[in-house]
Design an enzyme around this catalytic site. Structure first.
Site, short mmCIF file in Angstrom:
data_model
loop_
_atom_site.label_atom_id
_atom_site.label_comp_id
_atom_site.label_asym_id
_atom_site.label_seq_id
_atom_site.Cartn_x
_atom_site.Cartn_y
_atom_site.Cartn_z
N ASP A 13 0.81 -1.22 0.00
CA ASP A 13 0.00 0.00 0.00
C ASP A 13 0.85 1.27 0.00
OD1 ASP A 13 -2.26 -1.69 0.24
OD2 ASP A 13 -1.92 -1.80 2.39
N HIS A 41 -3.87 -2.09 -6.52
CA HIS A 41 -3.14 -0.91 -6.96
C HIS A 41 -4.13 0.14 -7.47
CE1 HIS A 41 0.71 -3.48 -7.62
NE2 HIS A 41 0.34 -3.39 -6.37
#
Ligand code: IMP
Length: 423
Positions: A13, A41
């Site tokens: 992340d 993503h």
């Protein structure tokens, strides 16, 4: 760029989607080499906001060939759903290549993932529940189906038959779920195979030739180095290698093919799932960071745990992966803070610890050594050059460079594609 790797340097992340989306503008080929649809993503561009899980983030550029490499654990249903979502948004997926060697994530892997988590009780890992660990286990057991089987009716049937023979007794007896039936499963997966067949192509020779021709290849990492099964916080890790070591195994190009390794680093630290997080914050500052950074998992929507920048972790990631530069993301999330802390080192029982220990129990005992810097307390998202950043923000970045030992090249100051400045 010639051959570049973009690697998450923390616990995932870090904003890889955004950085890869930006770097992909200069690429001919973008390759996913690891992970599965446990990865998420996020890319925000003029076409909208997209959460990619399996398709490489170069997909938004019509000139880019996007490769799902052999190291990616592919849930074919999730992949078809993602492809169809992109097509609906008007994105051309005609240049998507899927390696026939990629292993499949099947429904029983998802059942097993949940069963193991339940069995671990309060020591649950907090997996994304996407079946990645069990699918990797079956790859090691040499019983898993691969993309090549999915697109070949006879091999699909034989592979399913073997798996049902091995799995059904456990499915019904241990997990107390209904047995899988061959016929409907075969029909369902055969249809998925038909859908994906035009994209299935041996990726290794394509990549080898591209490298020989000096093409610009970008390897898109998934997750982060601290989730590596060997070098991360085992057992609170994922099951495929997120760093450069995964590139050779997951694509066929190796370390000596890489010209540039970009470590993607969030300006602070986050983690989803269980496991040690030395600089974790609780209370209002954690809440403020979570809200300012919209720190909720892209794949599962879980709130991310938040903490200060952890230099020992990023230094370690830089050493393990040979980062040649850093891309710092989400610097703007720190805009309103009066002071910002940085963890420079760890100690255990007053003794220095050189790098994050390999045992989660030991990492949990590490006490961060902090230094404090002045915040800039002004919005930076509209700034378009590094020079325009407030002096306190530049001082913060310079300190990160010193502590990690790698120069910063790119700084992200907001979620949109253009909100990035080159140093
Ligand atoms: P799994 O990969 O679903 O087995 O989950 C194992 C651990 O890795 C859990 O702590 C997950 O939250 C974490 N994880 C897996 N993928 C990601 C990711 O893309 N970002 C952040 N954490 C992840």
């Amino acid at each position: 760029m010639p051959v570049t790797a973009a690697i998450g340097a923390q616990w995932g992340d870090e904003g890889k989607g955004k950085v890869v989306d930006r770097l992909a503008a200069e690429a001919d080929i973008v390759v996913r080499f690891s992970g599965g649809n446990n990865a998420g993503h996020t890319v925000i561009n003029e076409r909208g906001k997209f959460a990619l899980h399996l398709v490489p983030a170069g997909i938004f550029y019509p000139h880019v060939v996007n490769v799902v490499g052999n190291g990616v654990m592919v849930n074919p249903e999730a992949l078809v759903e993602e492809i169809e979502g992109l097509e609906k948004a008007g994105i051309d997926v005609g240049k998507l290549v899927i390696s026939p060697r990629a292993h499949l994530v099947m429904p029983w892997h998802i059942l097993q993932d949940a069963a193991i988590e339940r069995g671990r009780g309060e020591n649950a890992i907090g997996t994304t529940g996407r079946g990645i660990g069990p699918a990797c286990a079956d790859r090691a057991l040499r019983i898993s189906l691969r993309m090549a089987d999915l697109v070949d009716d006879e091999r699909l049937e034989a592979g399913l038959r073997l798996n049902l023979q091995l799995k059904n007794p456990v499915v019904t007896g241990v997990w107390q779920a209904p047995a899988y039936e061959l016929e409907p499963l075969y029909e369902r997966y055969r249809a998925l195979g038909r859908r994906l067949r035009p994209m299935v192509q041996e990726a290794y020779p394509l990549l080898r030739q591209a490298a020989a021709d000096g093409k610009r290849i970008l390897f898109e990492g998934a997750h982060g180095v601290m989730l590596d099964p060997d070098f991360g916080t085992y057992p609170y890790v994922t099951s495929t290698p997120p760093g450069v070591s995964g590139i050779a195994q997951g694509s066929g190009l190796g370390a000596t093919d890489l010209d540039r390794v970009v470590g993607i680093v969030k300006a602070y630290t986050t983690r989803v799932g269980a496991g040690p997080l030395p600089t974790e914050l609780h209370g209002q500052t954690a809440e403020d960071l979570r809200e300012a950074g919209d720190e909720y998992g892209t794949t599962t929507g879980r709130p991310r745990r938040c903490g200060w920048f952890d230099a020992p972790v990023v230094r370690y990631a830089a050493q393990l992966n040979g980062f040649t530069e850093l891309a710092i993301t989400k610097l703007d999330v720190l805009d309103s803070l009066r002071t910002i802390r940085i963890c420079t080192d760890y100690t255990i029982d007053g003794k220095d610890v050189a790098f994050p220990p390999g045992e989660s129990q030991l990492l949990a005992r590490c006490t961060p050594v902090y230094e404090e810097m002045a915040g800039w307390q002004s919005p930076i998202s509209a700034l378009s050059t590094y020079a325009a950043l407030p002096p306190q923000a530049k001082a913060y970045l310079v300190r990160l460079e010193e502590l990690v030992g790698v120069p910063i090249n790119l700084v992200s100051v907001g979620p949109r594609r253009e909100q990035m400045v080159w140093k």
